[in-house]
Design an enzyme around this catalytic site. Structure first.
Site, PDB file in Angstrom:
ATOM      1  N   ARG A   1      28.725  10.046 -13.954  1.00  0.00           N
ATOM      2  CA  ARG A   1      27.736  10.473 -12.957  1.00  0.00           C
ATOM      3  C   ARG A   1      27.168  11.872 -13.204  1.00  0.00           C
ATOM      4  O   ARG A   1      25.952  12.063 -13.088  1.00  0.00           O
ATOM      5  CB  ARG A   1      28.323  10.364 -11.533  1.00  0.00           C
TER       6      ARG A   1
ATOM      7  N   PRO B   1      26.720  -1.154   2.626  1.00  0.00           N
ATOM      8  CA  PRO B   1      27.217   0.157   2.190  1.00  0.00           C
ATOM      9  C   PRO B   1      28.146   0.044   0.989  1.00  0.00           C
ATOM     10  O   PRO B   1      29.041  -0.803   0.966  1.00  0.00           O
ATOM     11  CB  PRO B   1      28.004   0.644   3.416  1.00  0.00           C
ATOM     12  N   GLY B   2      27.918   0.872  -0.008  1.00  0.00           N
ATOM     13  CA  GLY B   2      28.816   0.913  -1.169  1.00  0.00           C
ATOM     14  C   GLY B   2      29.569   2.228  -1.167  1.00  0.00           C
ATOM     15  O   GLY B   2      30.700   2.364  -0.675  1.00  0.00           O
TER      16      GLY B   2
ATOM     17  N   TYR C   1      31.260   4.331  -8.243  1.00  0.00           N
ATOM     18  CA  TYR C   1      30.569   4.502  -9.529  1.00  0.00           C
ATOM     19  C   TYR C   1      31.334   5.422 -10.489  1.00  0.00           C
ATOM     20  O   TYR C   1      30.735   6.135 -11.280  1.00  0.00           O
ATOM     21  CB  TYR C   1      29.120   4.989  -9.301  1.00  0.00           C
TER      22      TYR C   1
ATOM     23  N   CYS D   1      32.951  13.198 -28.414  1.00  0.00           N
ATOM     24  CA  CYS D   1      31.984  13.804 -29.334  1.00  0.00           C
ATOM     25  C   CYS D   1      30.576  13.524 -28.861  1.00  0.00           C
ATOM     26  O   CYS D   1      29.864  12.679 -29.407  1.00  0.00           O
ATOM     27  CB  CYS D   1      32.206  13.283 -30.739  1.00  0.00           C
ATOM     28  N   GLU D   2      30.199  14.227 -27.834  1.00  0.00           N
ATOM     29  CA  GLU D   2      28.889  14.108 -27.191  1.00  0.00           C
ATOM     30  C   GLU D   2      29.001  15.110 -26.058  1.00  0.00           C
ATOM     31  O   GLU D   2      30.092  15.314 -25.525  1.00  0.00           O
ATOM     32  CB  GLU D   2      28.715  12.697 -26.634  1.00  0.00           C
TER      33      GLU D   2
HETATM   34  C1  PLP Z   1      23.951  -0.458  -4.976  1.00  0.00           C
HETATM   35  C2  PLP Z   1      23.470  -1.257  -3.832  1.00  0.00           C
HETATM   36  C3  PLP Z   1      23.888  -0.951  -2.542  1.00  0.00           C
HETATM   37  C4  PLP Z   1      24.808   0.195  -2.217  1.00  0.00           C
HETATM   38  O1  PLP Z   1      24.328   1.456  -2.472  1.00  0.00           O
HETATM   39  P1  PLP Z   1      25.250   2.699  -2.075  1.00  0.00           P
HETATM   40  O2  PLP Z   1      24.423   3.876  -2.383  1.00  0.00           O
HETATM   41  O3  PLP Z   1      26.476   2.639  -2.920  1.00  0.00           O
HETATM   42  O4  PLP Z   1      25.569   2.556  -0.632  1.00  0.00           O
HETATM   43  C5  PLP Z   1      23.446  -1.769  -1.513  1.00  0.00           C
HETATM   44  N1  PLP Z   1      22.641  -2.815  -1.738  1.00  0.00           N
HETATM   45  C6  PLP Z   1      22.214  -3.137  -2.977  1.00  0.00           C
HETATM   46  C7  PLP Z   1      21.340  -4.317  -3.144  1.00  0.00           C
HETATM   47  C8  PLP Z   1      22.617  -2.366  -4.059  1.00  0.00           C
HETATM   48  O5  PLP Z   1      22.186  -2.700  -5.280  1.00  0.00           O
END
Ligand code: PLP
Length: 400
Positions: free
Chosen positions: A300, A262-263, A358, A330-331
């Site tokens: 994002r 999980p990220g 992110y 400037c974009e």
């Molecule tokens: C980016 C990534 C994640 C995490 O994705 P999330 O949407 O931030 O949870 C997990 N595994 C791999 C290999 C990734 O590249």
């Protein structure tokens, strides 16, 4: 668990705006949801640190018991720097030079390999001596939108499962020690069934590998960005994953550890990006509020049309009006078009929610603007964990 407007304003005043603010206890709360839901499983959570790599955040995440998943050798080195042991680090590679895989091996971290050619090179050089995982492409379309989907049948990520015969032949010819199988189908995945589908794909493949110790189901759990959005139901996910394992007993009932990566789920809601309004501009189409930021700090919305809740924390009781929130580069850098926000005055603080993942991590120096500072709030105390860029940083690597 949230930080109060007063806390956010006090931090912006102390450290200046724009500033990214992260709430440690919120990260811990998210992590606990995972741990609690999977308490009866043999499971490991590797924080996908590309979401946010500040070393102080990594140290905090280590302190709460999570492991870490890396997308580049430098992330591996940052994780080591933050104090993770090599066994706690996973490098899930993608399209990288073989030399980087060798470097990861020399650092003794876990490695998932995502191409037949690197698998073969690894086997020729190291044979059975160093266990590795294989990143597979399960051909499942999942995730919030196509830009953040990674498991579908046109995705570059992983070795396509239909090439299983080739994988087996590379593994056999080189006597590779395949310790795990990994899939990661994308980001913003709300539906737990996606993970069940992934398990089903994996279970056809598991019997080919006798030395497996783990299956890695990747990350991508969804978080709510706006009112009415839901979070991936982690308890339901745990239930479905367990059912899937019961329904697909693997040969010999071999025990397999479950890994997740999980990220966003851990750090998104913990992050607040506080900006200040430079200019208000009335036009016939809309009223613009330009903040002292842009997609150089938060890309994002422009990059994947993502929605971030925005509030005027300087005037929470002001009458609501429609504003188009833009930056100062400037974009075109529209953060929100015609959004209802409490009346805005120049110099008000606007906060962007859900910016832990992110956010800073994808920032740049476009327009030769400086990257913002980062602050970590833990036990109510705010600590600067990255200084704002200074002008010298723009010249640092230039030959002058
Ligand atoms: C980016 C990534 C994640 C995490 O994705 P999330 O949407 O931030 O949870 C997990 N595994 C791999 C290999 C990734 O590249």
């Amino acid at each position: 668990m949230i930080l109060s407007d007063q806390q956010l304003i006090a931090i912006a005043k102390e450290f200046g705006a724009p500033v990214y603010i992260y709430h440690a206890e919120k990260i811990a709360e998210q992590y606990q949801k995972l741990v609690t839901a999977f308490k009866n499983n043999d499971v490991k959570f590797f924080y996908a640190c590309k979401a946010l790599t500040n070393v102080s955040v990594l140290r905090f995440i280590k302190s709460i018991g999570a492991h870490v998943d890396c997308s580049s050798i430098n992330e591996v080195k940052l994780a080591l720097h933050a104090g993770f042991s090599p066994q706690q680090i996973l490098y899930t590679s993608n399209g990288i030079a073989f030399s980087e895989i060798e470097e990861a091996k020399n650092l003794s971290v876990n490695i998932n390999i995502d191409s037949l050619s690197n698998l073969e090179k690894f086997g020729k050089k190291f044979g059975h001596s160093y266990p590795v995982g294989i990143r597979l492409r399960p051909n499942i379309l999942a995730g919030g939108n196509i830009k953040i989907s990674t498991g579908h049948d046109k995705s570059k990520f992983g070795i396509p499962v239909e090439q299983i015969e080739k994988i087996i032949s590379v593994v056999e010819q080189n006597n590779l020690f395949i310790r795990g199988l990994q899939i990661h189908t994308g980001s913003d995945i709300e539906n737990a069934d996606v993970f069940v589908k992934g398990i089903e794909v994996l279970f056809d493949i598991i019997p080919h590998f006798k030395e497996l110790e783990f299956v890695d189901l990747g990350g991508g759990f969804k978080v709510p960005y706006k009112d009415g959005d839901t979070e991936t139901d982690i308890n339901l996910l745990a239930k479905k994953v367990n059912e899937a394992f019961v329904n697909h007993p693997n040969p010999g009932n071999k025990h397999l550890q479950i890994w997740f990566e999980p990220g966003k789920f851990l750090v998104s809601a913990a992050g607040y990006f506080v900006t200040q309004v430079n200019v208000l501009k009335e036009t016939s189409a809309t009223t613009f509020a330009s903040v002292n930021s842009g997609f150089n700090h938060l890309i994002r919305p422009m990059f994947y049309n993502s929605y971030h809740r925005i509030e005027n924390i300087s005037n929470k009781n002001g009458a609501e009006k429609n504003y188009t929130i833009v930056g100062n580069i400037c974009e075109t850098d529209t953060f929100a078009w015609d959004r209802k926000i409490n009346e805005i005055h120049e110099e008000d603080y606007l906060v962007f929610y859900n910016t832990g993942a992110y956010g800073f991590e994808m920032s740049s120096n476009f327009n030769s603007r400086l990257k913002p500072a980062e602050v970590l709030v833990k036990n109510g105390k705010a600590t600067l964990i990255r200084k704002r860029d200074s002008f010298g940083d723009l010249l640092k690597n230039q030959i002058i």
